[in-house]
Design an enzyme around this catalytic site. Structure first.
Site, PDB file in Angstrom:
ATOM      1  N   HIS A  78       0.866  -1.189   0.000  1.00 27.37           N
ATOM      2  CA  HIS A  78       0.000   0.000   0.000  1.00 27.37           C
ATOM      3  C   HIS A  78       0.901   1.237   0.000  1.00 27.37           C
ATOM      4  CE1 HIS A  78      -2.743   2.944   1.971  1.00 27.37           C
ATOM      5  NE2 HIS A  78      -3.731   2.163   1.632  1.00 27.37           N
TER       6      HIS A  78
ATOM      7  N   ASP B  70       3.344  -4.255   8.210  1.00 26.22           N
ATOM      8  CA  ASP B  70       2.114  -3.486   8.049  1.00 26.22           C
ATOM      9  C   ASP B  70       0.961  -4.474   8.264  1.00 26.22           C
ATOM     10  OD1 ASP B  70      -0.211  -2.421   7.051  1.00 26.22           O
ATOM     11  OD2 ASP B  70       0.646  -1.710   5.167  1.00 26.22           O
TER      12      ASP B  70
ATOM     13  N   GLN C 219      -4.307  -4.862   7.305  1.00 26.08           N
ATOM     14  CA  GLN C 219      -5.340  -5.767   6.784  1.00 26.08           C
ATOM     15  C   GLN C 219      -5.407  -7.101   7.518  1.00 26.08           C
ATOM     16  OE1 GLN C 219      -7.707  -5.043   4.763  1.00 26.08           O
ATOM     17  NE2 GLN C 219      -6.963  -3.060   4.074  1.00 26.08           N
TER      18      GLN C 219
ATOM     19  N   LYS D  57      -9.892  -0.391  11.142  1.00 23.13           N
ATOM     20  CA  LYS D  57     -10.043  -1.619  10.348  1.00 23.13           C
ATOM     21  C   LYS D  57     -10.393  -2.796  11.254  1.00 23.13           C
ATOM     22  CE  LYS D  57      -7.227  -0.030   6.676  1.00 23.13           C
ATOM     23  NZ  LYS D  57      -7.833   0.385   5.418  1.00 23.13           N
TER      24      LYS D  57
ATOM     25  N   CYS E  35      -4.844   2.620  -3.439  1.00 23.60           N
ATOM     26  CA  CYS E  35      -3.585   3.125  -2.871  1.00 23.60           C
ATOM     27  C   CYS E  35      -2.459   2.128  -3.082  1.00 23.60           C
ATOM     28  CB  CYS E  35      -3.719   3.467  -1.386  1.00 23.60           C
ATOM     29  SG  CYS E  35      -4.900   4.751  -1.065  1.00 23.60           S
TER      30      CYS E  35
HETATM   31  N1  PMP Z   1      -1.600  -0.632   4.735  1.00 25.06           N
HETATM   32  C1  PMP Z   1      -2.571  -1.348   4.171  1.00 25.06           C
HETATM   33  C2  PMP Z   1      -2.252  -2.714   3.635  1.00 25.06           C
HETATM   34  C3  PMP Z   1      -3.857  -0.827   4.089  1.00 25.06           C
HETATM   35  O1  PMP Z   1      -4.822  -1.535   3.504  1.00 25.06           O
HETATM   36  C4  PMP Z   1      -4.113   0.467   4.607  1.00 25.06           C
HETATM   37  C5  PMP Z   1      -5.484   1.080   4.533  1.00 25.06           C
HETATM   38  N2  PMP Z   1      -6.163   0.892   3.346  1.00 25.06           N
HETATM   39  C6  PMP Z   1      -3.055   1.155   5.202  1.00 25.06           C
HETATM   40  C7  PMP Z   1      -1.816   0.578   5.248  1.00 25.06           C
HETATM   41  C8  PMP Z   1      -3.253   2.505   5.786  1.00 25.06           C
HETATM   42  O2  PMP Z   1      -4.104   2.455   6.885  1.00 25.06           O
HETATM   43  P1  PMP Z   1      -4.753   3.774   7.489  1.00 25.06           P
HETATM   44  O3  PMP Z   1      -5.410   4.481   6.361  1.00 25.06           O
HETATM   45  O4  PMP Z   1      -5.706   3.264   8.501  1.00 25.06           O
HETATM   46  O5  PMP Z   1      -3.642   4.561   8.086  1.00 25.06           O
END
Ligand code: PMP
Length: 408
Positions: free
Chosen positions: A124, A202, A205, A228, A366
């Site tokens: 991401h 990270d 998910q 999440k 993203c």
């Molecule tokens: N890493 C991954 C794999 C994600 O899916 C996301 C959110 N879509 C993020 C990081 C970022 O998370 P946040 O927007 O809650 O900071």
């Protein structure tokens, strides 16, 4: 009896919502943000009604109650994520801020020209851009390990990109596009054997599906988001090895993070305080901890098995539709299904599904570098979690077929 999804759904008030025109809400976008159970909503309301005060600063009753609630939340979350004793949980705004913190602070203290930061092709932007930023500042280089056609990580390529130059490895435990769950055990064994790198994970998910547990693998930092995991937005955590955190320079200065301040200079407190400048999201921390307790209260094996059933059913049904391609078919993946239909724009599919009350996500999610690898500008993504039903999955398939019959 299997997992009682109908009982679980009753915990989430929004799931019984009727949309405009009397349509039932079918929420297939939990990977973007999960819905909140009533107990989390109550915990936030209760905090503001009964305990609201600033923390750490005063000896009055409310401030002590708020401080206790905030610190209890930290303990609950560190326990939930299996943090060993030599790890510390730092509250952040979410995974994005947690990863930025590691990149900026660990990177500033440990990277120099010629060093390498190893990521993967499935990351991401939150796990790419902060590393590019610190690479620019330090002269380090960002590399990415390849993925295989099924969307799993190419471990041979990953291994070949590890060396004495690799100072940081940062990997998603699960991909928000492909659903792939990376083998953290194998990854950390390779990192420890072939490089001196710190390992950052990270877990944005993976955490909502009970997979982020520091007891299960050897890594140095994990980043999670409250929203999440069925908790509130604007709160997350970085759990890191205390020794590493305490050796990192803070990146935001302000109240609560200092030892002493004078015109000659400032000394900083150890972690977690050194990274929590200013008034934090106290109610958010309380809500996040309540969400973790809620997750604990469910039958987690049942929840995972139910999600697998949703994945299997939906994948099988979508595979029968002409011209529909699913991106990511790795074994053991999460119930995140990214797909595209030949000759049809993902946005049009999403709009027609919305007309039937179904919420999915479209776009690059993203993950633009991953889209490039996949050879598409965008996909549709239906993401399921334990509160979704097989009836919802079947309805989604039926409405998708209907949408394609109109659009083609
Ligand atoms: N890493 C991954 C794999 C994600 O899916 C996301 C959110 N879509 C993020 C990081 C970022 O998370 P946040 O927007 O809650 O900071």
């Amino acid at each position: 009896m299997g997992f009682d999804v109908e009982k679980v759904r009753k915990d989430f008030p929004i799931l019984s919502k009727t949309l405009e025109g009397g349509k039932k809400l079918v929420y297939l976008d939990s990977s973007a943000t999960a819905q909140k159970p009533q107990c989390v909503i109550d915990a936030i309301v209760d905090f503001y009604r009964d305990k609201n005060s600033n923390i750490h600063r005063s000896a009055h009753a409310l401030s002590m109650a708020a401080t206790q609630a905030y610190e209890d939340a930290r303990k609950t979350l560190c326990g939930f994520f299996g943090a060993p004793k030599d790890f510390t949980g730092v509250f952040t705004r979410g995974t994005t801020e947690s990863l930025n913190l590691v990149a900026a602070c660990y990177g500033a203290a440990n990277l120099k020209e010629g060093d390498e930061i190893l990521l993967t092709q499935m990351e991401h932007h939150a796990n790419i851009v902060p590393w590019q930023m610190i690479a620019l500042r330090t002269g380090a280089r960002v590399r990415a390990a390849n993925i295989l056609p099924d969307g799993s990580l190419d471990l041979d390529d990953f291994k070949s990109k590890l060396s004495a130059r690799t100072k940081i490895v940062s990997v998603a435990q699960a991909s928000n596009v492909l659903g792939t769950v990376n083998p953290l055990g194998e990854i950390s064994a390779l990192v420890r054997k072939y490089s001196p790198a710190a390992l950052s994970m990270d877990a944005a998910q993976s955490a909502p599906h009970y997979l982020a547990n520091l007891g299960d693998f050897d890594c140095d930092f994990i980043s999670v988001s409250g929203h999440k995991c069925y908790g509130p937005t604007g709160i997350g955590m970085l759990i890191g090895r205390t020794e590493l955190l305490d050796a990192m320079p803070p990146y935001q200065g302000g109240g609560d993070m200092i030892d002493s301040v004078s015109w000659e200079g400032t000394t900083f407190r150890p972690s977690p305080e050194r990274f929590e400048a200013g008034t934090p999201n106290i109610a958010g921390a309380v809500g996040f901890a309540r969400a973790a307790q809620y997750m604990e209260s469910l039958d987690k094996n049942g929840a995972r098995a139910h999600e697998e059933e949703l994945l299997e059913f939906t994948t099988a049904e979508l595979s029968k539709i002409d011209g529909v391609k699913i991106f990511g078919r790795a074994k053991g993946k999460l119930a995140i299904i990214s797909f595209a239909a030949e000759g049809v724009h993902p946005h049009d599919i999403s709009s027609l599904l919305n007309a039937g009350g179904i919420g999915i996500r479209t776009g690059h999610h993203c993950a633009e570098p991953l889209m490039k690898t996949l050879g598409v500008p965008s996909t549709c993504r239906a993401s399921f979690t334990f509160y979704n039903t097989l009836e919802e999955a079947a309805y989604f398939v039926e409405r998708l077929k209907h949408a394609l019959s109109i659009l083609r």
